[in-house]
Design a protein around this motif. Structure first.
Motif, mmCIF file in Angstrom:
data_model
loop_
_atom_site.group_PDB
_atom_site.id
_atom_site.type_symbol
_atom_site.label_atom_id
_atom_site.label_comp_id
_atom_site.label_asym_id
_atom_site.label_seq_id
_atom_site.Cartn_x
_atom_site.Cartn_y
_atom_site.Cartn_z
ATOM 1 N N GLN A 5 0.862 -1.111 0.172
ATOM 2 C CA GLN A 5 0.068 0.048 0.046
ATOM 3 C C GLN A 5 0.967 1.206 0.263
ATOM 4 O O GLN A 5 0.569 2.374 -0.845
ATOM 5 N N THR A 6 2.105 1.188 0.909
ATOM 6 C CA THR A 6 2.773 2.376 0.781
ATOM 7 C C THR A 6 3.381 2.527 -0.537
ATOM 8 O O THR A 6 3.621 3.784 -1.066
ATOM 9 N N LEU A 7 3.783 1.578 -1.062
ATOM 10 C CA LEU A 7 4.570 1.588 -2.534
ATOM 11 C C LEU A 7 3.353 2.267 -3.560
ATOM 12 O O LEU A 7 3.838 2.875 -4.466
ATOM 13 N N GLN A 8 2.264 1.841 -3.626
ATOM 14 C CA GLN A 8 1.395 2.175 -4.280
ATOM 15 C C GLN A 8 1.037 3.555 -4.182
ATOM 16 O O GLN A 8 0.863 4.411 -5.138
ATOM 17 N N HIS A 12 1.940 6.369 -7.009
ATOM 18 C CA HIS A 12 0.542 6.918 -7.512
ATOM 19 C C HIS A 12 0.071 5.768 -8.456
ATOM 20 O O HIS A 12 -0.444 5.923 -9.549
ATOM 21 N N ASN A 13 0.359 4.372 -7.995
ATOM 22 C CA ASN A 13 -0.052 3.356 -8.751
ATOM 23 C C ASN A 13 0.349 3.239 -10.089
ATOM 24 O O ASN A 13 -0.056 2.869 -11.114
ATOM 25 N N CYS A 18 8.946 2.264 -15.303
ATOM 26 C CA CYS A 18 8.760 2.726 -16.613
ATOM 27 C C CYS A 18 7.423 3.636 -16.776
ATOM 28 O O CYS A 18 6.891 3.842 -17.786
ATOM 29 N N ALA A 19 6.729 3.806 -15.385
ATOM 30 C CA ALA A 19 5.507 4.695 -15.546
ATOM 31 C C ALA A 19 4.255 3.734 -16.042
ATOM 32 O O ALA A 19 3.147 4.347 -16.008
ATOM 33 N N SER A 20 4.504 2.487 -16.223
ATOM 34 C CA SER A 20 2.999 1.961 -16.746
ATOM 35 C C SER A 20 2.060 1.436 -15.596
ATOM 36 O O SER A 20 2.652 1.477 -14.514
ATOM 37 N N ASN A 21 0.958 1.294 -15.745
ATOM 38 C CA ASN A 21 0.127 0.913 -14.676
ATOM 39 C C ASN A 21 -0.665 -0.202 -14.973
ATOM 40 O O ASN A 21 -1.525 -0.633 -14.206
ATOM 41 N N ASN A 22 0.204 -1.181 -15.750
ATOM 42 C CA ASN A 22 -0.430 -2.764 -15.924
ATOM 43 C C ASN A 22 -0.011 -3.574 -14.833
ATOM 44 O O ASN A 22 1.298 -3.685 -14.957
ATOM 45 N N VAL A 43 6.618 -2.597 -9.651
ATOM 46 C CA VAL A 43 7.259 -2.727 -11.160
ATOM 47 C C VAL A 43 5.914 -3.456 -11.713
ATOM 48 O O VAL A 43 5.008 -3.950 -11.065
ATOM 49 N N CYS A 44 5.784 -2.995 -13.016
ATOM 50 C CA CYS A 44 4.870 -3.724 -13.814
ATOM 51 C C CYS A 44 5.183 -4.943 -14.340
ATOM 52 O O CYS A 44 6.294 -5.313 -14.204
#
Length: 192
Positions: A5-8, A12-13, A18-22, A43-44
């Protein structure tokens, strides 16, 4: 709040590399034995599969490290450094590595898996069957082992998860058995 939860929240999820959200997952950088926010990142699945070498390396995917290497979080910096080291023969990662700065403690942890060494110079750890062991692997003991300096006996069949490698001796690995951190000789373990 849990580590995930802290990492999310801090990312910002999005994938911190790489900034992906998948398909985001928590990844604890080896050889860390304990999961916490300081040694983990979000990480994705694409990054995770390439970090763990389950798929061929997509060099262009990792151009994202140009941004993520400047993260304020040390775990992200360490993974960026390791991936750049893995790709250093491509040319552009070498330029990024020249610009990157890690303090002594972070650099020591980044080097713990040997990513910076040439393949010919790497110490290779192998189990009883000759299978290559890597930091973070799980192994099982193939015989009872008396632990030096204690009355403890690590029983045959005991699983040791998230091992660490000794980067000076190919015959030694480290792990926790019954809550105690011990050194184990590789000829007495089998990779799970």
């Amino acid at each position: 709040m849990s580590v995930l939860q802290t990492l999310q929240e801090r990312s910002h999820n999005t994938c911190e590399l790489c900034a992906s959200n998948n398909q985001l997952k928590q990844y604890t950088i080896p050889p860390s034995l304990n999961e916490n926010v300081d040694n983990s990142l979000l990480v994705c699945s694409t990054c995770l599969n390439q970090i763990e070498e389950r798929v061929d390396m997509d060099v262009n995917h990792w151009r994202c490290l140009n941004d993520s290497m400047w993260s304020e979080f040390v775990a992200v910096q360490i993974m960026a450094w390791r991936m750049l080291q893995r790709l250093r023969n491509e040319g552009w990662p070498k330029d990024l590595l020249d610009m990157m700065y890690l303090d002594d403690e972070a650099l020591a942890l980044a080097r713990a898996t040997g990513e910076h060494e040439d393949e010919a110079n790497k110490i290779i750890h192998r189990d009883v069957n000759g299978v290559i062991l890597e930091a973070g692997d799980s192994v099982v003991l193939v015989k009872d082992l008396k632990v030096k300096g204690s009355s403890m006996v690590a029983k045959q069949g005991t699983a040791v998860r998230n091992i660490r490698l000794d980067h000076e001796n190919a015959e030694y690995i480290e792990g926790k058995v019954d809550g105690q951190h011990i050194v184990i000789i590789t000829k007495y373990v089998k990779k799970i």
